[in-house]
Design an enzyme around this catalytic site. Sequence first.
Site, PDB file in Angstrom:
ATOM      1  CG  ASP A   1      31.065  23.430  55.032  1.00 23.13           C
ATOM      2  OD1 ASP A   1      31.943  22.533  54.923  1.00 23.13           O
ATOM      3  OD2 ASP A   1      29.908  23.439  55.718  1.00 23.13           O
ATOM      4  N   GLY A   2      34.423  23.226  53.383  1.00 24.14           N
ATOM      5  CA  GLY A   2      35.802  22.825  53.936  1.00 24.14           C
ATOM      6  C   GLY A   2      35.815  21.848  54.865  1.00 24.14           C
ATOM      7  CD  GLU A   3      31.966  20.962  58.992  1.00 28.17           C
ATOM      8  OE1 GLU A   3      31.377  20.087  58.720  1.00 28.17           O
ATOM      9  OE2 GLU A   3      31.562  21.823  59.926  1.00 28.17           O
TER      10      GLU A   3
ATOM     11  CD  GLN B   1      57.049  29.071  68.511  1.00 29.77           C
ATOM     12  OE1 GLN B   1      57.633  29.421  67.348  1.00 29.77           O
ATOM     13  NE2 GLN B   1      57.432  29.904  69.592  1.00 29.77           N
TER      14      GLN B   1
ATOM     15  CE  LYS C   1      69.261  28.080  61.570  1.00 26.72           C
ATOM     16  NZ  LYS C   1      68.337  27.175  60.768  1.00 26.72           N
TER      17      LYS C   1
ATOM     18  NE  ARG D   1      65.300  30.188  61.210  1.00 27.20           N
ATOM     19  CZ  ARG D   1      64.991  30.058  59.772  1.00 27.20           C
ATOM     20  NH1 ARG D   1      64.757  30.999  58.995  1.00 27.20           N
ATOM     21  NH2 ARG D   1      65.403  28.803  59.164  1.00 27.20           N
TER      22      ARG D   1
END
Length: 298
Positions: free
Chosen positions: A41-43, A99, A196, A198
Amino acid sequence: MTSELSAACVLAFDDETAFAARLAAALEIPLHVVDRHRFPDGEVKLRLPSALPPRVILLRGLHHPNEKLVELLLAAPGARELGAREVTLVAPYLAYMRQDMAFAPGEVVSQRHVGALLAQAFDAVITVDPHLHRVRSIDDVVPQRRGVALSAAPLLGAWIAQQVAAPVIVGPDEESDQWVREAARGHGLEAASGRKLRRGDCDVSVMLPDVDVQGRAVVLMDDVASTGHTLAAAASQLRERGAASIDVAVTHALFVGDAIERLHQAGVLRVWSTDAVPHETNRVSVVPLLATALRRDR
Ligand code: R5P
């Protein structure tokens, strides 16, 4: 070996053992590898060595960061349960640094929150050329912890000086100015940076600095290249202005998708990077830089 590292090991994940082995060899300490199991399941389940020394240097480059962050949040407390009293994260590339403010109402400031998570898990965070623009220092990113921000710019400057005769080093934006000047210093090279704008992930305009590149060799330099649009926009203009050659040198070679092809189409001849992010363009190693910092870090 310094006394501080006499009871230390490098702990690394199986996809970074080559870099980790070079780091452990430089520090003359053992290397241990984290065993990972991914459930259907990805764990993920991690298995660490059953006894760890008091000081653990956990290596994790944070390109493709999302799953790795979860692994780090498991590995750091797991290492403490198994004997580590101090856990240092060495992240040659530290993700989520761009960010650093809310550019629009409601945007989450990723840098602050990823930094807080890392500060919760680690005693110290050591990285190379983190994208710190509006935040003064890496210490502000990992509150109450030791932050060490190294720069590969002098190493890239030395590489450029070996490869190209009397180039001008150009940065595509204001943020790159610190790195191009640092790279040029000590080699008597000219450096300049542009500005720049963006508008989107793949929509960038670069205003080059007012420097005469006609007939001259130019090396474009930045901390990170992702889609390559920033450097390609700069390279196209340099070509129009008559640059004799255009090469690229970056610390972090993310180069997603067809970024390298985009650079060559824009007139870039050679692309060089450090091994802070593994990539076919790696030419300069940051291992000695990290090893020196780890020997000093107390
Ligand atoms: C951000 O300002 C960085 O310094 C790079 O200029 C930027 O991440 C490059 O991104 P891209 O290659 O996608 O244009």
